[in-house]
Design an enzyme around this catalytic site. Structure first.
Site, PDB file in Angstrom:
ATOM      1  N   PRO A  40      -6.367  -0.542   1.414  1.00 24.79           N
ATOM      2  CA  PRO A  40      -6.267  -1.563   0.371  1.00 24.79           C
ATOM      3  C   PRO A  40      -5.380  -2.720   0.839  1.00 24.79           C
ATOM      4  CG  PRO A  40      -4.931   0.371  -0.183  1.00 24.79           C
ATOM      5  CD  PRO A  40      -5.709   0.721   1.047  1.00 24.79           C
ATOM      6  N   TYR A 204       6.050   0.396  -5.608  1.00 31.64           N
ATOM      7  CA  TYR A 204       5.384   0.036  -6.860  1.00 31.64           C
ATOM      8  C   TYR A 204       5.886   1.000  -7.951  1.00 31.64           C
ATOM      9  CZ  TYR A 204       1.996  -3.548  -5.389  1.00 31.64           C
ATOM     10  OH  TYR A 204       1.406  -4.721  -4.986  1.00 31.64           O
ATOM     11  N   ARG A 252      -2.024   7.320  -3.079  1.00 32.34           N
ATOM     12  CA  ARG A 252      -1.280   6.754  -1.939  1.00 32.34           C
ATOM     13  C   ARG A 252       0.196   6.958  -2.162  1.00 32.34           C
ATOM     14  NH1 ARG A 252      -1.546   1.251   1.745  1.00 32.34           N
ATOM     15  NH2 ARG A 252      -2.922   2.578   2.966  1.00 32.34           N
ATOM     16  N   LEU A 330      -0.900   0.691  11.907  1.00 31.32           N
ATOM     17  CA  LEU A 330      -1.053   0.331  13.317  1.00 31.32           C
ATOM     18  C   LEU A 330      -2.035   1.238  14.058  1.00 31.32           C
ATOM     19  CD1 LEU A 330       2.427  -0.970  14.504  1.00 31.32           C
ATOM     20  CD2 LEU A 330       0.290  -2.236  14.230  1.00 31.32           C
ATOM     21  N   ARG A 353      -4.867  -4.300   9.017  1.00 27.77           N
ATOM     22  CA  ARG A 353      -4.932  -5.589   9.706  1.00 27.77           C
ATOM     23  C   ARG A 353      -6.016  -5.642  10.775  1.00 27.77           C
ATOM     24  NH1 ARG A 353       1.369  -5.348  10.518  1.00 27.77           N
ATOM     25  NH2 ARG A 353       0.745  -3.156  10.418  1.00 27.77           N
TER      26      ARG A 353
HETATM   27  C1  LIG Z   1      -2.585  -8.517   3.752  1.00 28.88           C
HETATM   28  C2  LIG Z   1      -2.146  -7.134   3.361  1.00 28.88           C
HETATM   29  C3  LIG Z   1      -2.216  -6.734   2.037  1.00 28.88           C
HETATM   30  C4  LIG Z   1      -1.848  -5.430   1.665  1.00 28.88           C
HETATM   31  N1  LIG Z   1      -2.027  -5.031   0.370  1.00 28.88           N
HETATM   32  C5  LIG Z   1      -1.868  -3.725   0.046  1.00 28.88           C
HETATM   33  C6  LIG Z   1      -2.293  -3.238  -1.210  1.00 28.88           C
HETATM   34  O1  LIG Z   1      -2.905  -3.943  -2.017  1.00 28.88           O
HETATM   35  N2  LIG Z   1      -2.042  -1.936  -1.490  1.00 28.88           N
HETATM   36  C7  LIG Z   1      -1.440  -1.091  -0.582  1.00 28.88           C
HETATM   37  O2  LIG Z   1      -1.226   0.078  -0.878  1.00 28.88           O
HETATM   38  N3  LIG Z   1      -1.091  -1.533   0.650  1.00 28.88           N
HETATM   39  C8  LIG Z   1      -1.326  -2.798   0.985  1.00 28.88           C
HETATM   40  N4  LIG Z   1      -1.083  -3.219   2.267  1.00 28.88           N
HETATM   41  C9  LIG Z   1      -0.719  -2.223   3.284  1.00 28.88           C
HETATM   42  C10 LIG Z   1      -1.980  -1.740   4.026  1.00 28.88           C
HETATM   43  O3  LIG Z   1      -2.835  -1.011   3.154  1.00 28.88           O
HETATM   44  C11 LIG Z   1      -1.627  -0.838   5.220  1.00 28.88           C
HETATM   45  O4  LIG Z   1      -1.004   0.323   4.737  1.00 28.88           O
HETATM   46  C12 LIG Z   1      -0.702  -1.525   6.211  1.00 28.88           C
HETATM   47  O5  LIG Z   1      -1.155  -2.835   6.506  1.00 28.88           O
HETATM   48  C13 LIG Z   1      -0.594  -0.740   7.518  1.00 28.88           C
HETATM   49  O6  LIG Z   1      -1.855  -0.605   8.123  1.00 28.88           O
HETATM   50  P1  LIG Z   1      -2.319  -1.580   9.357  1.00 28.88           P
HETATM   51  O7  LIG Z   1      -1.254  -1.443  10.421  1.00 28.88           O
HETATM   52  O8  LIG Z   1      -3.650  -1.010   9.774  1.00 28.88           O
HETATM   53  O9  LIG Z   1      -2.403  -2.969   8.835  1.00 28.88           O
HETATM   54  C14 LIG Z   1      -1.384  -4.521   2.640  1.00 28.88           C
HETATM   55  C15 LIG Z   1      -1.289  -4.945   3.977  1.00 28.88           C
HETATM   56  C16 LIG Z   1      -1.684  -6.214   4.340  1.00 28.88           C
HETATM   57  C17 LIG Z   1      -1.627  -6.613   5.801  1.00 28.88           C
END
Ligand SMILES: Cc1cc2nc3c(=O)[nH]c(=O)nc-3n(C[C@H](O)[C@H](O)[C@H](O)COP(=O)(O)O)c2cc1C
Length: 383
Positions: A40, A204, A252, A330, A353
């Protein structure tokens, strides 16, 4: 310690040995076509005022549709607020009215048409609410600002120096929010979602109740582990009561808020041991999968970030409780993702990301590892 073998009872196993990432995954009545899922991610792109406040629009359609066209097995639509006060920014998606639910229909229909399972994260931002879009600096928006409101929380403790101290929720207000989560789940179902995820992470509202750092209550919702987890379990029960038996429910969690783990930080927080303890109860209350993240309270600079840094927390839950888990954080490379599953650390990977960089990650990973994803017919015959 290695985790248990990868879901031995799964149906529809391929005859030939394929990549673990591309084995379908059975969740209640659903079969998710692969284990590359979209985490998300808030887009802060809904109208902040007017009749379409909080409703999905063209941006959301293009954003989610492209990941489905790219072969992502399951898409978790960003944190979607169960009430206006539950938005982290005025531009968040919401699902507190039927118009907002209706606006999701084109998205869920398109995802389903591509073979992607549509999921939604139901959220209340608690004391972190009322902040600006991150690309405008993300600062807290004051109560007196036209776009701002007073946040709520378990205790009247501000998230940080820039945030307004939240109003402490009364027992009746807590019950109202539990009901809002259930109403949101009912609308999400009508809107075509097939997975609901409750956002209990990242500081949250639910996470605020869990952590002794942000929850200083002395009533039935604060103090002991039982009391601090009461709100989370009430939300799970209320959502499970309206969410059909045959559909999966995710939760989550921040496995740790990185306070207790920092030897030089005197603050007491939520720990990985707490997460394992709660995971057993979530399983007993009908949660099908834990989405294991971290964070929420410690300054970002204190979090030890390296590839797959949150995977060990997911693996621990999976090994010690038997609750299926998705790992996140990551994960950027097909071989890395494959190894997480093949080594039994998780049942699925959630990408954030990396999917913003490459909506076709799943298709490219399938090419690299010899797996199969559904390719849109408009492309499939040509390339
Ligand atoms: C632009 C952005 C928005 C995010 N919004 C949420 C969200 O709405 N809900 C949530 O639980 N985590 C949110 N996250 C966290 C991501 O779900 C994820 O856990 C975090 O980016 C780590 O994963 P990654 O390294 O693959 O980006 C957000 C992250 C990014 C980069």
């Amino acid at each position: 310690m290695p985790g248990p073998p990868l879901r031995p009872a799964q149906p529809e196993e391929s005859e030939s040995p394929v990549s673990a990432l591309f084995e379908p995954y059975a969740l209640r009545s659903l079969s998710v076509p692969n284990r590359i899922w979209m985490a998300p991610m808030c887009q802060y792109s809904a109208a902040a005022t007017g009749p379409d406040t909080g409703a999905a629009n063209d941006w959301h359609f293009a954003h989610y549709a492209s990941r489905a066209a790219g072969g992502t097995g399951l898409v978790l639509v960003e944190a979607t607020a169960v009430s206006p006060e539950g938005r982290i920014s005025p531009a968040d998606l919401g699902i507190w009215n039927d118009r907002q639910a209706e606006a999701f229909r084109p998205i869920t229909a398109f995802l389903a048409g591509q073979g992607t399972v549509p999921g939604i994260q139901l959220a209340h931002a608690g004391r972190k609410a009322s902040t600006d879009r991150p690309w405008r600096g993300g600062a807290a928006i004051g109560v007196d600002d036209a776009e701002g409101w007073k946040p709520v929380g378990p205790s009247p403790l501000a998230y940080d120096g820039s945030h307004t101290a939240p109003a402490e929720l009364s027992t009746e207000e807590i019950q109202q929010i539990v009901g809002q989560f259930a109403d949101a789940a009912r609308r999400a179902l009508e809107a075509g979602f097939r997975v609901a995820e409750i956002h209990g992470a990242h500081g949250y509202l639910i996470g605020e109740f869990l952590s002794p750092h942000s929850n200083h209550r002395t009533d039935a919702y604060g103090g002991s582990f039982e009391n601090r987890t009461r709100f989370a379990l009430e939300v799970v029960d209320a959502v499970r009561a309206v969410w059909p038996e045959e559909l999966p429910l995710f939760f989550r969690i921040s496995a740790t808020d990185w306070l207790t783990e920092n030897a030089d930080d005197p603050r007491e927080g939520w720990t990985a041991d707490d997460t394992v303890r709660l995971a057993r109860r979530l399983l007993a209350h009908g949660v099908d999968l834990l989405d294991v993240s971290t964070g929420g309270l410690a300054p970002k600079a204190r979090i030890p970030v390296e590839p797959g840094y949150q995977v060990p927390f997911a693996e621990r839950v999976r090994t010690e409780t038997g609750l299926p888990v998705a790992a996140v954080g990551l994960i950027t490379d097909p071989v890395q993702a494959e190894k997480i599953l093949a080594d039994g650390h998780a049942d699925a990977v959630l990408l954030g990301r990396e999917l913003l960089r490459d909506p076709y990650f799943a298709r490219n990973a399938a090419r690299a590892l010899g797996g199969d994803v559904q390719v849109p017919e408009q492309y499939g015959y040509a390339v």
